[in-house]
Write a protein that holds these residues in place. Structure first.
Motif, mmCIF file in Angstrom:
data_model
loop_
_atom_site.group_PDB
_atom_site.id
_atom_site.type_symbol
_atom_site.label_atom_id
_atom_site.label_comp_id
_atom_site.label_asym_id
_atom_site.label_seq_id
_atom_site.Cartn_x
_atom_site.Cartn_y
_atom_site.Cartn_z
ATOM 1 N N ASP A 99 1.319 3.480 -4.382
ATOM 2 C CA ASP A 99 2.333 4.381 -3.822
ATOM 3 C C ASP A 99 3.363 4.729 -4.906
ATOM 4 O O ASP A 99 4.528 4.339 -4.834
ATOM 5 N N SER A 102 6.627 6.491 -3.853
ATOM 6 C CA SER A 102 7.391 5.856 -2.760
ATOM 7 C C SER A 102 7.320 6.669 -1.474
ATOM 8 O O SER A 102 8.336 6.968 -0.838
ATOM 9 N N ASN A 104 6.011 5.665 1.316
ATOM 10 C CA ASN A 104 6.363 4.807 2.460
ATOM 11 C C ASN A 104 7.891 4.683 2.497
ATOM 12 O O ASN A 104 8.487 3.900 1.766
ATOM 13 N N GLN A 107 10.257 1.415 2.709
ATOM 14 C CA GLN A 107 10.396 0.443 1.620
ATOM 15 C C GLN A 107 11.614 0.680 0.740
ATOM 16 O O GLN A 107 11.888 -0.130 -0.153
ATOM 17 N N THR A 131 4.956 -8.135 -0.462
ATOM 18 C CA THR A 131 4.686 -7.477 0.823
ATOM 19 C C THR A 131 3.344 -7.891 1.421
ATOM 20 O O THR A 131 2.938 -7.352 2.448
ATOM 21 N N ARG A 170 6.686 -1.252 -7.725
ATOM 22 C CA ARG A 170 5.605 -0.469 -7.106
ATOM 23 C C ARG A 170 4.290 -1.253 -7.233
ATOM 24 O O ARG A 170 3.953 -1.749 -8.307
ATOM 25 N N ASP A 179 2.162 -2.739 0.143
ATOM 26 C CA ASP A 179 3.301 -1.825 -0.085
ATOM 27 C C ASP A 179 4.110 -2.227 -1.316
ATOM 28 O O ASP A 179 4.053 -3.363 -1.794
ATOM 29 N N ASN A 180 4.908 -1.271 -1.754
ATOM 30 C CA ASN A 180 5.896 -1.569 -2.791
ATOM 31 C C ASN A 180 6.889 -2.604 -2.245
ATOM 32 O O ASN A 180 7.104 -2.700 -1.035
#
Length: 200
Positions: A99, A102, A104, A107, A131, A170, A179-180
């Protein structure tokens, strides 16, 4: 003396005034005490602060390349002062990240949706929890660090299950973490003080 009235000719008026004044003073002190108690009741307790109150962080002694840790909401929050060479690695990793832009939005705050995921490129402010299953990754800023891929440019490595993150938190593709790492709300009070836990 007439019916329904009192004869006050024998009353010591000075004594009565003294009693009234004393009673009023005691009442005022009581009211003040209640007000102070009420204000103290409304202030956040130490427990409440640990659960969510913003935390002021002095970064004046944080040297380039170093990381410091503070606690907010019971979680470790890392502040990393990145060097120019660290920042230059971020743009070269896009194809390897899950990602990179970013996407998402859970986050990080909107102001941290950028390549360096921060308000000021030099400083990364991030919750130091993987995460995947909540382990605390290790800070591995040096390129080619032992035990990591030969093309490692610096970042964070989770020893629990092998997840890797770059120097902006990241996550890399093909690792367990989905996820980050999260960026908490924060803002700068001045050049040396960050308030973690609250947007500007």
């Amino acid at each position: 003396m007439s019916s329904g009235s009192f004869d006050t000719s024998g009353v010591d008026k000075e004594r009565r005034l003294f009693v009234i004044a004393g009673t009023s003073a005691v009442g005022a002190v009581g009211a003040l005490g209640a007000t102070v108690a009420g204000i103290q009741y409304m202030l956040p307790s130490e427990k409440a602060k640990s659960l969510g109150a913003p935390v002021e962080v002095d970064i004046s002694q944080l040297e380039a390349g170093m990381k410091m840790t503070v606690k907010w909401q019971g979680k470790p929050v890392w502040i990393v002062r990145r060097t120019d060479s660290m920042l230059q690695t971020l743009g070269s990793l896009t194809d390897n990240l899950a990602d990179p832009a970013s996407e998402n939005t859970d986050q990080q705050p909107e102001y941290a949706r950028n390549e360096h995921r921060s308000l000021k490129a030099e400083y990364l402010v991030m919750v130091g929890i993987c995460t995947h299953l909540g382990c605390s990754p290790m800070y591995k800023p040096e390129p080619g660090a032992a035990g990591l891929p030969a093309d490692w440019k610096g970042g964070f490595f989770c020893p629990c299950h092998g997840s890797r993150f770059d120097l902006a938190g990241r996550v890399f593709k093909g690792v367990p973490a989905p996820d980050n790492m999260p960026v908490p709300p924060h803002h700068y009070i001045n050049d040396n003080i960050i308030l973690v836990g609250e947007d500007a």
